[in-house]
Enzyme design. Structure first.
Site, short mmCIF file in Angstrom:
data_model
loop_
_atom_site.label_atom_id
_atom_site.label_comp_id
_atom_site.label_asym_id
_atom_site.label_seq_id
_atom_site.Cartn_x
_atom_site.Cartn_y
_atom_site.Cartn_z
N LYS A 136 -28.49 -2.69 10.00
CA LYS A 136 -27.24 -3.46 9.74
C LYS A 136 -26.85 -2.95 8.38
CE LYS A 136 -25.02 -8.03 9.51
NZ LYS A 136 -24.11 -7.50 8.51
N LYS A 338 -31.03 -11.09 9.78
CA LYS A 338 -30.84 -10.68 8.54
C LYS A 338 -31.85 -10.89 7.55
CE LYS A 338 -27.23 -10.90 6.73
NZ LYS A 338 -25.81 -11.78 6.67
S1 IVH Z 1 -22.34 -4.14 16.22
C1 IVH Z 1 -18.94 -6.75 18.59
N1 IVH Z 1 -23.98 -2.64 14.61
O1 IVH Z 1 -22.08 -6.30 10.64
C2 IVH Z 1 -19.92 -6.53 17.19
N2 IVH Z 1 -22.21 -4.10 13.52
O2 IVH Z 1 -22.00 -9.05 10.46
C3 IVH Z 1 -20.08 -5.11 17.04
N3 IVH Z 1 -22.62 -4.01 11.18
O3 IVH Z 1 -18.84 -6.82 12.06
C4 IVH Z 1 -20.76 -4.88 15.75
N4 IVH Z 1 -24.08 -2.44 10.86
O4 IVH Z 1 -19.37 -4.73 10.43
C5 IVH Z 1 -22.82 -3.70 14.75
N5 IVH Z 1 -25.56 -1.44 13.42
C6 IVH Z 1 -24.44 -2.29 13.79
C7 IVH Z 1 -24.00 -2.73 12.24
C8 IVH Z 1 -22.88 -3.69 12.44
C9 IVH Z 1 -23.27 -2.97 10.37
C10 IVH Z 1 -21.54 -4.72 10.62
C11 IVH Z 1 -20.26 -4.74 11.43
C12 IVH Z 1 -20.08 -6.49 11.86
C13 IVH Z 1 -21.05 -7.09 10.89
C14 IVH Z 1 -21.31 -8.35 11.46
#
Ligand code: IVH
Length: 715
Positions: A136, A338
């Protein structure tokens, strides 16, 4: 050509008195903003780039020496962080939601159980679930729209429904292809991912920032956000931004059958992906493989080269992702797991009590500033009086604090053996530190409230701040400092005053443009921002009112149910009577419970709130409204149940109740929990009881599960 240069370059910055510095900063703000207008607005610069840069450098050097004199709308604020004028807002074709957070393995287990319960056959036959794991990344999400392989639009997430148009800026990012290579991409393809900055680039940029403006970014994410949200794309081009793709929005044809396969496609089309990733196979109730990946990324965290705050686990099968869909906040097919919060030890200098917009008194510790996981922390919330007593937190204590992501840092524990000998338990004030009214505590409640109501300036100012905030009326230029200033001068008291400000200013003997630190441009920019905000969607409007417990998601539920501001206001006025049909109707909305309904009607019971509402959008006299509240637009769908109200009762046989509801909502139906005259369809299954009886009594259309499925088709 140089006749407008009014700064006194002859005095070295180090020798300026505070008074001289203050007047020079005002002059510089005026001069720089005039040259900005000539350069950006009219394309007719009067000075060379080098002369312009010299003006800015002088401004920044003075600001660095006299930070207390920095103008709220001064040049460093305009280019360094928030832009002076806004970006154009554009609706996302498919909303960009956030992710649900898990902090424990147990929560991950519950997530998998939720998936299993939603997709019935998984539960019944104990089929295993395949998951894709990705790091993430801590940056800011962005949606890139390609038409026939060409990059045509870049939007930030914004509030999830509307983003900011940063097309020119994303075109300067090297990781983002302007033309997709190869073929096989759909004609319309929205690639979603994270704009971020690597650790190394962040450190280098911050060294420069420190020299140029004396204001380094707090962390790589702020640096990435500040760099992308620049009105001048040339500035973005000089910032080391990168992009990882991890999802997609609108696509004209499906891109794959699994998440894993989709990742490969995105790679083929020229995008970088978050690595190291994993495809975890054969998970049933066992979460060991998930933990192994999580621990592995956690262990590598500091050597990945970019900021990672957890892992994201996604259901691999895209047909299951489709079926699971989204709830009002996040997808049911993905979760962010997290990393544990980062901790550090520091000293509490003193404790103060802050008053929020609804009067809640929150104790806050002012700390000796400390770096926690790359972020400088100088304040921590102490939540409430009980928390202080439970942990026996005192002024001058040494404490362990922790921060997790965006969450306000908290005090975890007191290091008792470092407590000074003279220390005394903290005495929670009995009077509001702002207005002097009594601080009261309801029976059995942990929170203490200021009883000053509208008399309390802190509450009034906080309410105004909420009203103009990004996801409400979004009025740039009305930040904390300006709200305080305008409030103290008696120009702003209620939200209505915002919209009459320009008129009153025009007839005032001392208009804003003549105020210290203001000048023409800031006043014009503010009035422009206010005028742009005069048209607002119903959901944002409801959120802006700041009703207790009504956050963005609830505001949207209400907007979707009542559709127009007039209907909403009239229904809420009627719902004040607890036995009314209007109250039953309010409670029938999925997601609105008794306590929330009480808070909503209490808001309507207050005459001063009624007055603000009437003046703001005069539901009874639209022509005089200072604001126009746009009707909620339900998704336009060909489905025969779009806009219809549906109640499910009894057991569903071919799918879980959650899936049935989610499908109905996806076809544009309004799913409610109780039957009334307004209900269009009642879908019944085995075990249906009083609701079915009530429906028969009212002569409503009753459908079996299979009749319902015939009507809606396969969604
Ligand atoms: S999937 C429908 N994959 O984390 C949602 N998000 O806390 C699709 N983020 O808004 C998101 N790495 O900005 C996804 N590998 C990852 C990610 C990721 C960072 C962010 C993204 C999201 C936020 C949520």
């Amino acid at each position: 050509m140089k006749k407008n240069r009014t700064t006194r370059f002859d005095v070295p910055v180090g020798q300026l008195t505070e008074e001289q510095a203050s007047s020079e900063l005002c002059e510089l703000a005026e001069t720089i903003s005039r040259h900005d207008r000539l350069y950006y607005g009219k394309d007719q610069p009067e000075i060379t780039d080098a002369e312009y840069d010299a003006l800015r450098r002088r401004n920044n050097a003075i600001e660095a020496l006299f930070p207390q004199l920095i103008l709220p709308d001064g040049p460093s604020r305009r280019v360094g962080t928030e832009p002076a004028a806004g970006f154009r807002k554009i609706r996302h074709a498919i909303p960009m939601t956030s992710l649900e957070n898990a902090l424990t393995l147990d929560h991950m287990g519950k997530f998998l159980d939720g998936v299993r319960n939603f997709i019935l056959e998984l539960h019944d036959r104990n089929i295993s679930i395949e998951l894709v794991g990705e790091p993430k990344i801590d940056g800011l999400s962005c949606s890139l729209r390609y038409e026939k392989g060409l990059l045509v639009q870049g939007l930030t997430r914004g509030n999830g429904f509307e983003g900011e148009d940063v097309t020119a800026n994303v075109k300067t990012i090297k990781d983002i292809p302007r033309q997709l290579p190869g073929k096989g991409w759909p004609d319309v393809l929205e690639v979603r991912g994270e704009v971020y900055m690597s650790d190394e680039d962040f450190l280098r940029l911050n060294e420069q920032q420190e020299i140029v403006s004396g204001k380094p970014f707090a962390n790589p994410r702020n640096a990435a956000a500040g760099s992308l949200r620049q009105l001048d794309p040339d500035v973005t081009a000089h910032r080391p931004l990168r992009f990882f793709a991890y999802a997609w929005g609108e696509v004209s044809t499906p891109i794959a059958q699994t998440q894993w396969e989709a990742r490969h496609k995105l790679k083929e089309w020229g995008f970088k992906l978050n690595e190291p990733s994993t495809l975890v196979e054969g998970i049933d109730s066992d979460t060991t493989t998930l933990s192994r990946y999580y621990e592995n990324i956690h262990a590598q965290r500091s050597s990945l080269g970019f900021s990672v705050d957890g892992v994201v686990m996604k259901i691999n099968r895209l047909d299951w992702q489709d079926r699971l869909g989204f709830d009002s906040r996040s997808p049911r097919w993905a979760i962010a797991w997290k990393f544990p919060p980062e901790q550090a030890m520091t000293l509490i200098r003193n404790i103060e009590v802050q008053i929020g917009r609804l009067g809640r008194a929150t104790p806050v510790a002012n700390l000796a500033p400390i770096n926690v996981g790359g972020v400088l922390v100088s304040r921590a919330t102490l939540h409430n009086r009980d928390e202080i007593e439970r942990k026996d937190i005192r002024e001058d204590d040494t404490v362990i604090i922790q921060r997790a992501g965006d969450v306000i840092p908290q005090v975890v524990a007191v290091v008792k053996d470092r407590r000074p000998v003279h220390s005394r338990p903290y005495a929670f004030p009995t009077l509001c530190p702002v207005c002097g009214s009594t601080l009261a505590r309801e029976e059995d409640a942990a929170e203490t409230y200021c009883t000053g109501g509208l008399v309390c300036q802190a509450q009034a100012r906080e309410r105004l701040l909420h009203f103009v905030s990004r996801n409400a009326f979004d009025i740039e230029g009305l930040g904390e400092k300006n709200i305080r200033l305008l409030y103290d001068k008696g120009l702003l008291r209620t939200p209505v005053d915002i919209f009459t400000l320009e008129d009153r200013d025009r007839h005032s003997g001392q208009p804003l443009s003549t105020w210290k630190y203001w000048g023409d441009t800031s006043a014009i920019n503010l009035f422009d921002a206010i005028n742009r905000a005069r048209a607002i969607s119903l959901d944002r409007f409801i959120f802006a009112l700041g009703i207790r417990q009504v956050g963005e998601a609830t505001a949207r539920l209400l907007a979707r149910h009542y559709l127009t501001v007039r209907n909403w206001c009239e229904s809420m006025e009627a719902a004040v009577d607890p036995d009314s049909d209007a109250r039953k109707d309010l409670l029938s909305i999925n997601g609105i419970g008794e306590s929330m309904a009480k808070d909503i009607v209490s808001f309507f019971r207050e005459p001063q709130n009624q007055e603000v509402l009437n003046k703001l959008c005069s539901p009874r006299d639209i022509s005089e409204s200072p604001v126009t509240v746009r009707d909620f637009e339900p998704m336009k769908m060909a489905s025969p149940v779009s806009g219809k109200t549906v109640v499910f009762t009894g057991k569903m046989e071919t799918m879980s109740r959650s899936e049935a509801k989610a499908r109905a909502e996806r076809s544009g139906a309004n799913v409610v929990s109780s039957v009334s005259r307004k209900t269009d369809y009642v879908v019944t299954g085995p075990g249906a009881g009083s609701k079915e009886k009530e429906a028969r009594k009212l002569g409503l259309t009753i459908l079996s599960e299979s009749e319902w499925l015939d009507l809606t088709g396969k969604v």
